[in-house]
Write a protein that holds these residues in place. Structure first.
Motif, PDB file in Angstrom:
ATOM      1  N   SER A  26       0.801  -1.226   0.000  1.00  0.00           N
ATOM      2  CA  SER A  26       0.000   0.000   0.000  1.00  0.00           C
ATOM      3  C   SER A  26       0.824   1.260   0.000  1.00  0.00           C
ATOM      4  O   SER A  26       0.276   2.357  -0.151  1.00  0.00           O
ATOM      5  CB  SER A  26      -0.941   0.012   1.220  1.00  0.00           C
ATOM      6  OG  SER A  26      -1.828  -1.075   1.182  1.00  0.00           O
ATOM      7  N   ASP A  27       2.138   1.152   0.199  1.00  0.00           N
ATOM      8  CA  ASP A  27       2.963   2.359   0.229  1.00  0.00           C
ATOM      9  C   ASP A  27       4.374   2.050  -0.241  1.00  0.00           C
ATOM     10  O   ASP A  27       4.747   0.882  -0.432  1.00  0.00           O
ATOM     11  CB  ASP A  27       2.982   2.990   1.632  1.00  0.00           C
ATOM     12  CG  ASP A  27       3.428   2.034   2.723  1.00  0.00           C
ATOM     13  OD1 ASP A  27       4.350   1.225   2.468  1.00  0.00           O
ATOM     14  OD2 ASP A  27       2.870   2.080   3.831  1.00  0.00           O
ATOM     15  N   ASP A  28       5.153   3.108  -0.426  1.00  0.00           N
ATOM     16  CA  ASP A  28       6.511   2.967  -0.943  1.00  0.00           C
ATOM     17  C   ASP A  28       7.392   2.127  -0.034  1.00  0.00           C
ATOM     18  O   ASP A  28       8.215   1.331  -0.511  1.00  0.00           O
ATOM     19  CB  ASP A  28       7.141   4.350  -1.124  1.00  0.00           C
ATOM     20  CG  ASP A  28       6.717   5.023  -2.412  1.00  0.00           C
ATOM     21  OD1 ASP A  28       5.830   4.473  -3.104  1.00  0.00           O
ATOM     22  OD2 ASP A  28       7.270   6.094  -2.733  1.00  0.00           O
ATOM     23  N   ALA A  29       7.239   2.292   1.270  1.00  0.00           N
ATOM     24  CA  ALA A  29       8.082   1.552   2.207  1.00  0.00           C
ATOM     25  C   ALA A  29       7.866   0.046   2.050  1.00  0.00           C
ATOM     26  O   ALA A  29       8.825  -0.737   2.089  1.00  0.00           O
ATOM     27  CB  ALA A  29       7.780   1.992   3.644  1.00  0.00           C
ATOM     28  N   ALA A  30       6.623  -0.335   1.853  1.00  0.00           N
ATOM     29  CA  ALA A  30       6.336  -1.763   1.683  1.00  0.00           C
ATOM     30  C   ALA A  30       6.881  -2.285   0.363  1.00  0.00           C
ATOM     31  O   ALA A  30       7.395  -3.416   0.295  1.00  0.00           O
ATOM     32  CB  ALA A  30       4.833  -1.995   1.774  1.00  0.00           C
ATOM     33  N   VAL A  31       6.790  -1.492  -0.699  1.00  0.00           N
ATOM     34  CA  VAL A  31       7.354  -1.899  -1.985  1.00  0.00           C
ATOM     35  C   VAL A  31       8.851  -2.132  -1.847  1.00  0.00           C
ATOM     36  O   VAL A  31       9.387  -3.152  -2.312  1.00  0.00           O
ATOM     37  CB  VAL A  31       7.078  -0.842  -3.072  1.00  0.00           C
ATOM     38  CG1 VAL A  31       7.883  -1.148  -4.342  1.00  0.00           C
ATOM     39  CG2 VAL A  31       5.601  -0.779  -3.406  1.00  0.00           C
ATOM     40  N   ALA A  32       9.538  -1.171  -1.215  1.00  0.00           N
ATOM     41  CA  ALA A  32      10.985  -1.296  -1.045  1.00  0.00           C
ATOM     42  C   ALA A  32      11.331  -2.543  -0.235  1.00  0.00           C
ATOM     43  O   ALA A  32      12.268  -3.282  -0.566  1.00  0.00           O
ATOM     44  CB  ALA A  32      11.536  -0.044  -0.372  1.00  0.00           C
ATOM     45  N   ALA A  33      10.568  -2.798   0.840  1.00  0.00           N
ATOM     46  CA  ALA A  33      10.845  -3.953   1.693  1.00  0.00           C
ATOM     47  C   ALA A  33      10.631  -5.262   0.928  1.00  0.00           C
ATOM     48  O   ALA A  33      11.424  -6.206   1.051  1.00  0.00           O
ATOM     49  CB  ALA A  33       9.954  -3.911   2.927  1.00  0.00           C
ATOM     50  N   VAL A  34       9.566  -5.336   0.146  1.00  0.00           N
ATOM     51  CA  VAL A  34       9.287  -6.537  -0.640  1.00  0.00           C
ATOM     52  C   VAL A  34      10.404  -6.783  -1.655  1.00  0.00           C
ATOM     53  O   VAL A  34      10.873  -7.913  -1.831  1.00  0.00           O
ATOM     54  CB  VAL A  34       7.925  -6.418  -1.347  1.00  0.00           C
ATOM     55  CG1 VAL A  34       7.762  -7.503  -2.400  1.00  0.00           C
ATOM     56  CG2 VAL A  34       6.790  -6.494  -0.335  1.00  0.00           C
ATOM     57  N   LEU A  35      10.823  -5.722  -2.329  1.00  0.00           N
ATOM     58  CA  LEU A  35      11.889  -5.873  -3.318  1.00  0.00           C
ATOM     59  C   LEU A  35      13.206  -6.309  -2.668  1.00  0.00           C
ATOM     60  O   LEU A  35      13.925  -7.152  -3.220  1.00  0.00           O
ATOM     61  CB  LEU A  35      12.082  -4.559  -4.079  1.00  0.00           C
ATOM     62  CG  LEU A  35      10.979  -4.218  -5.082  1.00  0.00           C
ATOM     63  CD1 LEU A  35      11.122  -2.786  -5.586  1.00  0.00           C
ATOM     64  CD2 LEU A  35      10.998  -5.193  -6.256  1.00  0.00           C
TER      65      LEU A  35
END
Length: 507
Positions: free
Chosen positions: A71-80
């Motif tokens: 849902s947010d940039d922080a989660a995208v970065a963590a997933v990647l």
């Protein structure tokens, strides 16, 4: 035992996947992502994954190990970062409306959905820009800009559903791209993350950016260089008025030549679209746009601007079309009628669903002066491959969208449809065009990349990808064919007589 691939001809992945390896990687991926995402943002059950196994190119399907919906940039970065540590491929996905298999999952990878990135962050009526998250629908940008007398110009036919992140990935166009340009010409800045989860920015909110201008590199990169989360687009003042003229032609060659004649006369319409008889009939039955069903082809020619500009340009265009063989004209009398004229063109793809269980939508681009020649070649291909084809395309800039009708449940029809599509693409290259205009390469056009580009050129493409994604984890196996793949395809083309099949049933 290995499982068989569901997309045998264009498969970018191994023909068989070891179930034990898939189970091992799946367990490791779930364990790594579970602490990073809410329960409803990590899908792992087969019934949940089924909805993500393809995009708009439904002939090829593959289930990923899991689907993450941050849902947010922080989660995208963590997933990647988690996927990078595991060496797990990542395929970014928007609305899934793409037509070249760009969002086809990797059997040993994660599908990263940006569906929850739906915020319009800012509308700047002074700078005439909008900053939006990647999951915002194309049409929603124009709706948000409307109170300021502005709109977002690129308008793909799927604009009611497609997202701006996907538009950037594919460099989408639309019926008004002739005058207003593709996505590339209407984007100022793109933000996102590398495969390693590092933030990256291309372009600038200003008219120029410091350092190397890499914006044109990421627009159209099909999810291979970065995961896009935010885009700043240029807004365009809404024209005072617009008028659409329908021109009928007794044969498709005359319609093709008329397109070249309009542009040669120095006229740049807001839109110039061609539909052949079968496509016109399907669209008319679907939306009742008021099309001439007796014509072999119709052109939609739109002018916009001030009332004086529209009247002058429309009159000039009509004169050129008449001189080129148009047999009938109908001009919109008000905005409602103009929108009705366009409704058939905008709904051409769904209308085609009533003609056949499946279709392959090609996306080549050719010089306008070769349109008539290409349309006749496509008619000949119908006989060669024993399949019907309907034509609807952005005639003004030579971007073809022939829809090859077939039944994917019949392996032989799928084989012939693939061969038909490859012939369209490679004939386009032979007459001075290119294999893609706005739908991207994805899975669909991998083989034809071998025909258009040399080994050295393809290696330069790989070098660019390695600069951004050294581990090759973002949307791997697509867009750029390997040397081995091209060698195999070259042998097949020779064996099959440059894709022509004399033993096929005739249409």
């Amino acid at each position: 035992m290995p499982t068989e691939s569901t997309h045998p001809t264009h498969a970018p992945f191994p023909a068989a996947v070891d179930p034990a390896e898939r189970a091992r990687l799946g367990a490791a991926l779930r364990a790594s992502l579970a602490p990073l995402l809410p329960t409803d943002a990590l899908l792992v059950a087969d019934e949940e994954l089924a909805a993500y196994e393809c995009d708009g190119l439904t002939a090829y399907r593959q289930r990923p190990l899991a689907v993450a919906i941050p849902s947010d940039d922080a989660a995208v970065a963590a997933v990647l970062r988690a996927c990078h540590a595991l060496g797990v491929p990542v395929v970014a996905r928007g609305a899934g409306t793409g037509l070249s298999g760009g969002a086809l999952p990797h059997p040993l990878g994660l599908t990263l959905s940006l569906a929850r990135f739906t915020q319009i962050l800012a509308i700047d009526p002074v700078a005439m820009t909008a900053t939006v998250q990647a999951g915002v629908r194309n049409l929603a940008i124009s709706e948000a800009a409307a109170p300021y007398g502005a709109f977002y110009a690129p308008d793909p036919s799927s604009q009611i559903a497609c997202t701006i992140g996907g538009n950037v990935a594919e460099n989408s166009g639309g019926v008004h791209c002739l005058k207003y340009g593709l996505t590339l010409h209407n984007v100022r800045r793109v933000r996102g993350f590398t495969a390693a989860g590092e933030p990256v920015e291309f372009g600038s909110a200003a008219l120029d950016a410091p350092g190397l201008d890499l914006l044109a590199l990421v627009v159209g990169s099909e999810g291979m260089l970065a995961v896009i989360t935010e885009v700043t687009v240029k807004l365009t003042p809404r024209p005072v008025t617009a008028c659409c003229t329908l021109a009928s032609f007794a044969d498709i060659e005359s319609a093709g030549r008329a397109v070249a004649a309009v542009i040669a006369a120095g006229i740049v319409p807001a839109g110039l679209e061609l539909m052949d008889r079968r496509m016109t009939a399907a669209a008319e039955a679907y939306v009742h746009a008021g099309y001439d069903l007796d014509a072999e082809a119709i052109l939609l020619c739109e002018s916009d601007g001030t009332p004086e500009e529209v009247a002058e340009e429309s009159a000039r265009a009509t004169a050129v079309l008449a001189a080129s063989g148009a047999t009938r004209f109908e001009t919109s009398r008000d905005e409602a009628e103009r929108l009705r004229f366009w409704s058939g063109r905008k709904n051409a793809f769904p209308a085609s669903g009533g003609l056949s269980p499946d279709y392959l939508c090609m996306d080549s681009t050719i010089p306008r002066k070769r349109l008539a020649e290409m349309l006749l070649a496509i008619q000949a291909m119908e006989s060669t491959y024993g399949l019907a084809c309907v034509n609807v395309f952005h005639a003004g800039d030579g971007n073809l969208h022939p829809l090859i009708l077939f039944d994917a449940a019949d392996p032989d029809q799928l084989r012939r449809a693939e061969a038909f599509g490859a012939d369209v693409l490679e004939t386009s290259v032979r007459i001075g065009g290119t294999i893609t205009g706005e739908h991207g390469v994805g899975v669909e056009k991998l083989n034809s990349m071998c025909v258009q580009f040399s080994a050295a050129e393809r290696e330069s493409f790989f070098a660019v990808k390695r600069a951004f994604d050294p581990a090759g984890l973002l949307n791997p196996g697509k867009v750029i064919p390997t040397l081995a793949r091209c060698a195999e395809y070259g042998k097949m083309r020779v064996h099959r007589g440059a894709l022509r099949y004399p033993d096929l049933p005739r249409f």
